[in-house]
Scaffold this active site. Structure first.
Site, PDB file in Angstrom:
ATOM      1  N   GLN A  56       0.844  -1.200   0.000  1.00 33.56           N
ATOM      2  CA  GLN A  56       0.000   0.000   0.000  1.00 33.56           C
ATOM      3  C   GLN A  56       0.877   1.247   0.000  1.00 33.56           C
ATOM      4  O   GLN A  56       1.908   1.289   0.657  1.00 33.56           O
ATOM      5  CB  GLN A  56      -0.884  -0.016   1.244  1.00 33.56           C
ATOM      6  CG  GLN A  56      -1.999   0.981   1.227  1.00 33.56           C
ATOM      7  CD  GLN A  56      -3.032   0.711   2.316  1.00 33.56           C
ATOM      8  OE1 GLN A  56      -3.052  -0.347   2.909  1.00 33.56           O
ATOM      9  NE2 GLN A  56      -3.885   1.670   2.579  1.00 33.56           N
ATOM     10  N   SER A  82       4.545  -6.282   2.799  1.00 36.46           N
ATOM     11  CA  SER A  82       3.258  -6.098   3.454  1.00 36.46           C
ATOM     12  C   SER A  82       2.119  -6.646   2.581  1.00 36.46           C
ATOM     13  O   SER A  82       2.077  -7.834   2.299  1.00 36.46           O
ATOM     14  CB  SER A  82       3.065  -4.613   3.815  1.00 36.46           C
ATOM     15  OG  SER A  82       1.934  -4.431   4.628  1.00 36.46           O
TER      16      SER A  82
END
Length: 305
Positions: free
Chosen positions: A14, A92
């Site tokens: 992100q 992530s």
């Protein structure tokens, strides 16, 4: 140099998104177009419309950002001409793209998990307000000590969350504890210690409720054996056992992203070419800072806009 001949695929997380991302790929590749259309169908709303046409603000919303980065990265990897990877890793959220690429998750299951994760994290951010901050030019041991001191002084939690590259570490936790840790880092000689524009304390204990929510979704999903090792965030080590991969994916929400160990491990295991798939080129920069300078490796972006 010894046997450094393998290809590593890297997938961003992100924050890599940008307005209009994926539109050229959609128009140029029937394979990508099919993937984008399938994503719209699975999600029940038009992620492609948000990616191609909507404002940056709309794309920044968690329910849009995480699926958008996932779909873009995967389409990019599947439509490239570099051949198969020998090893994969994702930063992530990028770990889901990596898991889908190497065959652990099928596309629909992976996308549903990404959406469930995004929603669980969003809810957690609303219930447990927190933040993150980037600390530059201060060593790991110093930051670890400072986080412990700030946690004790405030009675709140702050930990190292992203060990991105030497001298580039992100801390995460309660807003008050992060602010105090930043102050102490600057006093200790950090070049910068600045709060990031994020919605919450990702990769910290404040994400515990999100971890619990995601656990049930993960348990209901089939995880297969990958065709190549995936180096996972929680320990930076290669994994091929589906049950281990599943457990590590769950731990990832509340544990630090060990990106330095990940790239060091891939390099030690023979990676000579690191290719980043997805929007942006942040991971390329991190690889350059982690792999010893002067080594004969190729670092490139395959990011088709």
């Amino acid at each position: 140099m010894y046997a450094h001949m393998k290809r590593a695929y890297l997938f961003p997380g992100q924050g890599a998104q940008f307005q209009g991302m994926g539109k050229d790929l959609y128009e140029a590749s029937p394979k990508a177009r099919q993937l984008f259309m399938e994503a719209d169908s699975v999600l029940g709303y038009s992620i492609t419309d948000i990616m191609f046409n909507r404002s940056e603000e709309e794309l920044k919303q968690t329910k849009a950002t995480q699926p958008a980065v996932f779909v873009h990265s995967l389409a990019n990897a599947l439509c490239n001409g570099y051949g198969k990877a020998d090893m994969v890793a994702g930063h992530s959220l990028g770990e889901f793209s990596a898991l889908c690429y190497c065959g652990v998750l099928d596309f629909e299951d992976a996308l549903r998990l990404v959406y469930a994760r995004a929603m669980a994290m969003q809810k957690c951010c609303e219930n447990e307000p927190g933040t993150m901050a980037a600390v530059l030019a201060l060593d790991e041991e110093n930051i670890k000590t400072i986080c412990a001191e700030a946690s004790e002084a405030t009675g709140k939690s702050v930990i190292m969350a992203n060990l991105n590259a030497p001298q580039q570490i992100v801390i995460s936790g309660d807003t008050e504890a992060v602010a105090l840790a930043c102050e102490k880092c600057r006093e200790a000689g950090a070049k910068r210690a600045v709060t990031l524009p994020v919605g919450g304390a990702f990769h910290s204990p404040l994400m515990e409720d999100a971890r619990s929510s995601l656990a049930s979704a993960i348990e209901k999903t089939e995880f297969k054996t990958p065709f190549c090792p995936i180096y996972q965030n929680v320990d930076g080590l290669p994994h091929t056992d589906p049950e281990e991969i599943k457990a590590n994916l769950l731990k990832q929400l509340t544990s630090p992203v060990q990106w330095i160990k990940t790239i060091q491990g891939m390099y030690a295991d023979g990676a000579a070419e690191f290719i980043e798939f997805g929007p942006g080129n942040v991971l390329q920069g991190l690889v350059k800072r982690i792999v010893p300078s002067g080594e004969n490796i190729i670092i490139r972006s395959a990011n088709i806009v």
